[in-house]
Structures are given as C-alpha cells and as structure tokens.
Design an enzyme around this catalytic site. Sequence first.
Site, PDB file in Angstrom:
ATOM      1  N   ASN A 163       0.590  -1.154   0.001  1.00  0.00           N
ATOM      2  CA  ASN A 163      -0.073   0.214   0.053  1.00  0.00           C
ATOM      3  C   ASN A 163       1.082   1.034   0.044  1.00  0.00           C
ATOM      4  O   ASN A 163       2.313   1.215   0.066  1.00  0.00           O
ATOM      5  CB  ASN A 163      -1.048  -0.175   1.214  1.00  0.00           C
ATOM      6  CG  ASN A 163      -0.261  -0.166   2.540  1.00  0.00           C
ATOM      7  OD1 ASN A 163       0.610   1.104   2.681  1.00  0.00           O
ATOM      8  ND2 ASN A 163      -0.246  -1.162   3.132  1.00  0.00           N
ATOM      9  N   PRO A 174      -3.512 -11.444  10.693  1.00  0.00           N
ATOM     10  CA  PRO A 174      -4.004 -11.311  11.957  1.00  0.00           C
ATOM     11  C   PRO A 174      -3.819  -9.845  12.430  1.00  0.00           C
ATOM     12  O   PRO A 174      -3.338  -8.983  11.825  1.00  0.00           O
ATOM     13  CB  PRO A 174      -2.504 -11.697  12.851  1.00  0.00           C
ATOM     14  CG  PRO A 174      -1.490 -11.738  11.685  1.00  0.00           C
ATOM     15  CD  PRO A 174      -2.205 -12.046  10.403  1.00  0.00           C
ATOM     16  N   ASP A 175      -5.104  -9.265  13.024  1.00  0.00           N
ATOM     17  CA  ASP A 175      -5.102  -7.880  13.647  1.00  0.00           C
ATOM     18  C   ASP A 175      -4.381  -7.574  14.676  1.00  0.00           C
ATOM     19  O   ASP A 175      -4.719  -8.201  15.920  1.00  0.00           O
ATOM     20  CB  ASP A 175      -6.573  -7.579  13.571  1.00  0.00           C
ATOM     21  CG  ASP A 175      -7.036  -6.034  13.741  1.00  0.00           C
ATOM     22  OD1 ASP A 175      -6.010  -5.405  14.648  1.00  0.00           O
ATOM     23  OD2 ASP A 175      -7.887  -5.628  13.388  1.00  0.00           O
ATOM     24  N   ILE A 176      -3.057  -7.047  14.423  1.00  0.00           N
ATOM     25  CA  ILE A 176      -2.155  -6.956  15.616  1.00  0.00           C
ATOM     26  C   ILE A 176      -2.845  -5.993  16.575  1.00  0.00           C
ATOM     27  O   ILE A 176      -2.724  -6.195  17.730  1.00  0.00           O
ATOM     28  CB  ILE A 176      -0.802  -6.335  15.111  1.00  0.00           C
ATOM     29  CG1 ILE A 176      -0.522  -7.185  13.753  1.00  0.00           C
ATOM     30  CG2 ILE A 176       0.148  -6.304  16.087  1.00  0.00           C
ATOM     31  CD1 ILE A 176       0.740  -6.624  12.860  1.00  0.00           C
ATOM     32  N   LYS A 203     -14.412   2.014  14.994  1.00  0.00           N
ATOM     33  CA  LYS A 203     -13.162   1.191  14.977  1.00  0.00           C
ATOM     34  C   LYS A 203     -12.586   0.993  16.120  1.00  0.00           C
ATOM     35  O   LYS A 203     -12.166  -0.055  16.714  1.00  0.00           O
ATOM     36  CB  LYS A 203     -12.149   1.814  13.895  1.00  0.00           C
ATOM     37  CG  LYS A 203     -11.063   1.105  13.565  1.00  0.00           C
ATOM     38  CD  LYS A 203     -10.082   1.582  12.448  1.00  0.00           C
ATOM     39  CE  LYS A 203     -11.102   1.298  11.035  1.00  0.00           C
ATOM     40  NZ  LYS A 203     -10.041   1.682   9.919  1.00  0.00           N
TER      41      LYS A 203
HETATM   42  N1  CTP Z   1      -3.901  -2.844  12.428  1.00  0.00           N
HETATM   43  C1  CTP Z   1      -3.227  -3.951  12.718  1.00  0.00           C
HETATM   44  N2  CTP Z   1      -3.267  -5.166  12.109  1.00  0.00           N
HETATM   45  C2  CTP Z   1      -3.951  -5.252  11.203  1.00  0.00           C
HETATM   46  C3  CTP Z   1      -4.793  -4.350  10.417  1.00  0.00           C
HETATM   47  C4  CTP Z   1      -4.689  -2.903  11.123  1.00  0.00           C
HETATM   48  O1  CTP Z   1      -2.611  -3.755  13.676  1.00  0.00           O
HETATM   49  N3  CTP Z   1      -3.852  -6.447  10.561  1.00  0.00           N
HETATM   50  C5  CTP Z   1      -3.967  -1.614  12.908  1.00  0.00           C
HETATM   51  C6  CTP Z   1      -3.386  -0.230  12.253  1.00  0.00           C
HETATM   52  O2  CTP Z   1      -2.022  -0.234  12.391  1.00  0.00           O
HETATM   53  C7  CTP Z   1      -4.204   0.877  12.575  1.00  0.00           C
HETATM   54  C8  CTP Z   1      -5.503   0.097  12.653  1.00  0.00           C
HETATM   55  O3  CTP Z   1      -5.268  -1.108  12.999  1.00  0.00           O
HETATM   56  O4  CTP Z   1      -3.724   1.207  13.869  1.00  0.00           O
HETATM   57  C9  CTP Z   1      -6.089   0.624  11.299  1.00  0.00           C
HETATM   58  O5  CTP Z   1      -7.104  -0.385  11.190  1.00  0.00           O
HETATM   59  P1  CTP Z   1      -7.697  -0.756   9.612  1.00  0.00           P
HETATM   60  O6  CTP Z   1      -6.981  -1.463   8.995  1.00  0.00           O
HETATM   61  O7  CTP Z   1      -8.199   0.596   9.287  1.00  0.00           O
HETATM   62  O8  CTP Z   1      -8.963  -1.624  10.363  1.00  0.00           O
HETATM   63  P2  CTP Z   1      -9.949  -2.098   9.765  1.00  0.00           P
HETATM   64  O9  CTP Z   1     -10.738  -2.755  10.823  1.00  0.00           O
HETATM   65  O10 CTP Z   1      -9.352  -3.243   8.722  1.00  0.00           O
HETATM   66  O11 CTP Z   1     -10.854  -1.296   9.049  1.00  0.00           O
HETATM   67  P3  CTP Z   1     -11.438  -1.039   7.617  1.00  0.00           P
HETATM   68  O12 CTP Z   1     -12.737  -1.571   7.480  1.00  0.00           O
HETATM   69  O13 CTP Z   1     -11.483   0.555   7.347  1.00  0.00           O
HETATM   70  O14 CTP Z   1     -10.285  -1.632   6.767  1.00  0.00           O
END
Ligand code: CTP
Length: 404
Positions: free
Chosen positions: A212, A307-309, A341
Amino acid sequence: MSTMTLAGKRILMVIGGGIAAYKCLDLIRRLRERGASVTPVMTRAAEQFVTPLSVSALAGEEVHRDLFDLTKEAEMGHIQLSRVADLVLVVPATADLMAKMAGGHANDLATTLLMATDTPVMIAPAMNVRMWDHPATQRNLSVLRGDGVTVVGPNSGDMACGEFGPGRMSEPLEIVAAVETALGDGPLRGKRVLVTSGPTHEPIDPVRYIANRSSGAQGTAIAEALRDLGAEVVFVTGPADVARPSGVQVIEVQSARDMRAAVMTALPVDAGIFAAAVADWRVARESGSKIKKEAGKLPVLEFEENPDILREVSRLEVGRPALVVGFAAETDDVVAHATAKRARKGCDWIVANDVSPATGIMGGTENAVVLISEDGAETWPRAAKAEVARKLADRIAAALTSAT
Ligand code: CTP
C-alpha cells in the site's frame, strides 16, 4: 556542532571483546565532546580488539582492567567504581557478556561491576547474526530487559564476519542519542514504547507482492517525538520509504505476520502506537516459484485474513500496554468510522485521518487528524507530520504519567 547535552554526566563504559569494540574509540570522543566523562573498563577479550592505551588516551582516564588490583582496591573499590557513574554503558555487549549479565556472573572486573551497580545499565549488542537470533541470546535479552536494562540496536546490515542481518552494533551517534535520552529528564524517561510503522508487503511469489502507499513518515515522526521525550522506543517497521529514526531500536519486517511476531516479542511496553498500514489480507497460497505468464490464462489470487495486531494487543488479558493507540485511515465519514473502529479493536485512542487523494496526506508531509478517545472526538488543525507527532507524544506522556 554538538552541544553540551551530557555536561557533568559520568559514564562507566564497559568495553566487551568483539570487533565492534573499535567503534568505542569514536564513541568516547563523541560522549566527551558533549560534556560527559568516560571511565573505561575493558574485559580481557576487549584488549584483543583495541588497546588500553588508545582507550585511555581518548577517555583521558586510566583503563580499569583487573578485579584483584590491591592498590586500586585501596583507592577506589570496584563497588564504588560502579556506583559513582550516572550510567553503565556496555559496548559492545557480546553474546557472552549478555549471557553473563543475564545469569548474574561476576568472574572478572566488568561482570562484577555490572552485578554491584545500582545505576542504570545500557547495552549495545554486537554479534554474528546467528548468535543474535539464537534462542539463548533472545532469552538473555528478555531477561535483561526485564531487569531494566536499556538496549540500543543492534542494526541490520553487512557484518564484519561477512554475513548480513541484525547483529551489527549501533553507530556511535545512535548510542549517544540513546545515552542523551536515558540521562535526560524527559517525561517519558523510564517508559518503553512500541511504534509500528510503514506498509506491509504480502508476497504473491518470490518476486511479486501486494503493498500500500504508506510512506512510514507519520510513524517515524512519532517514534522520534517519543524518543525526544525520553522514552525507550521499539520501532517495528515494514518496508517504508523514509529513513529510519535514530536512537531507537529498529526492527525491520516485511509481512503482517512478521510484524505481529515482532510486536509480540517486543512486549511488555507501557504504550503501543500502531501507526502501520498493515495489509488486511494476504495471498492464501504464496507460490514458492515465480508464477509464469501463460497465453490466455490469468492467475487467480485467493486471499486470507491477516492477524489484526492492534486488536490482539488491545485485548490482551495479561501484559496489555497501559495505553494502546490505533490509527484509522478513512476516506469518508471519518469520525463515525473511527469511533466504531475504536470500539471494535478495543484500543484506548484512535488517531483518525482522511486519506482521500485530494487531501494529499498519504505520502505527504502534512496530516490532519481527529483524536478519538473515551471523551469523544477532538479535531486537530492540519500541520506538519512532525508537529502532529509532537502533540501526540505530549498527550501520550500526559496519559502515562497520570496513570502511574
Ligand atoms: N492494524 C493492525 N493489524 C492489522 C490491521 C490493522 O494492527 N492486521 C492496525 C493499524 O496499524 C491501525 C489500525 O489497525 O492502527 C487500522 O485499522 P484498519 O486496517 O483501518 O482497520 P479495519 O478494521 O481493517 O478497518 P477497515 O474496514 O477500514 O479496513
């Protein structure tokens, strides 16, 4: 020209036996030109790499070498030697010295001083990349961190042994910056803060990846601002465009999964700032060999979720940082989306920004953010990313110092 940022500070420098010991000569000069005094201690192994004469000539002080030196015991015992300093700096911290420190050994002057000291200790590790990656070294590192030792570096790069990777000692000026931070009186002194930054690269095959547009500029500025307030900063970055911040621990990663692993290893921290633009998805089956073009046939990529960190760290039951800050890059309904969020992820604050192309924010030098906390939404004026970073760092300092 450097200023006297370390005027009157006393540094006990323990020089370990590694090739990086040569950098100590420059480091001593840099510390002294900032007003610090340097009392050198050398291990036997260190003397194989630099001579006590060079070290004492640059330090302007005699080198301490022996544990059982009766005249010195009468003048200044090793216990006292370790305590008159403001900081004990171990450069280079070899794998062996780190193991001895972690195990509480005291079989020569250097290790005895380190055991006897009650002043803060900082180490700059340097070793072969495999030695650094070895589970024993990593175990010792976390023991030392748990004991309150500050760690500078190591950096990644070409090493004297011909290999490439983490293990190279930080440069003298990076160590000086860490010393300035440790001995300064910033509000975040003694706090350990994690910052994620940059994009992630999700591999398709050995030569292609999905990425990105994040440049890493805002995350880097935040790491620098936190460092300037005295925090020990762990900076976990994807392949970002901007130069890495100095005076912080930099961990380079590629994919979201690498980033997650690096973040988990960096815990515990007092605050986690998740500025990285982590890819939400990765290619389900990364091809081990380059996907070839075939006439009339288009590749079909399947995705799976990364994974969502931020969410994982926010929801830790044990070891959750006192403050977790997430970022939201939105293109419409910024406040509504970011507020949702914040709840979904479970973090304390969300720094939301509008990244519609017309704003020029993504990849640009300025940012306009809305800070979402339990108190609601607060709109900050558009400003340089460095300015936004300073403001955020001040807020983080206020939150962390009021919580303790
Ligand atoms: N983040 C993270 N790990 C991921 C995705 C996101 O830690 N796999 C963290 C990013 O560093 C940032 C926040 O989550 O702090 C951003 O989230 P975003 O990717 O925008 O959230 P989503 O839930 O994916 O929302 P969207 O639907 O807008 O994509």
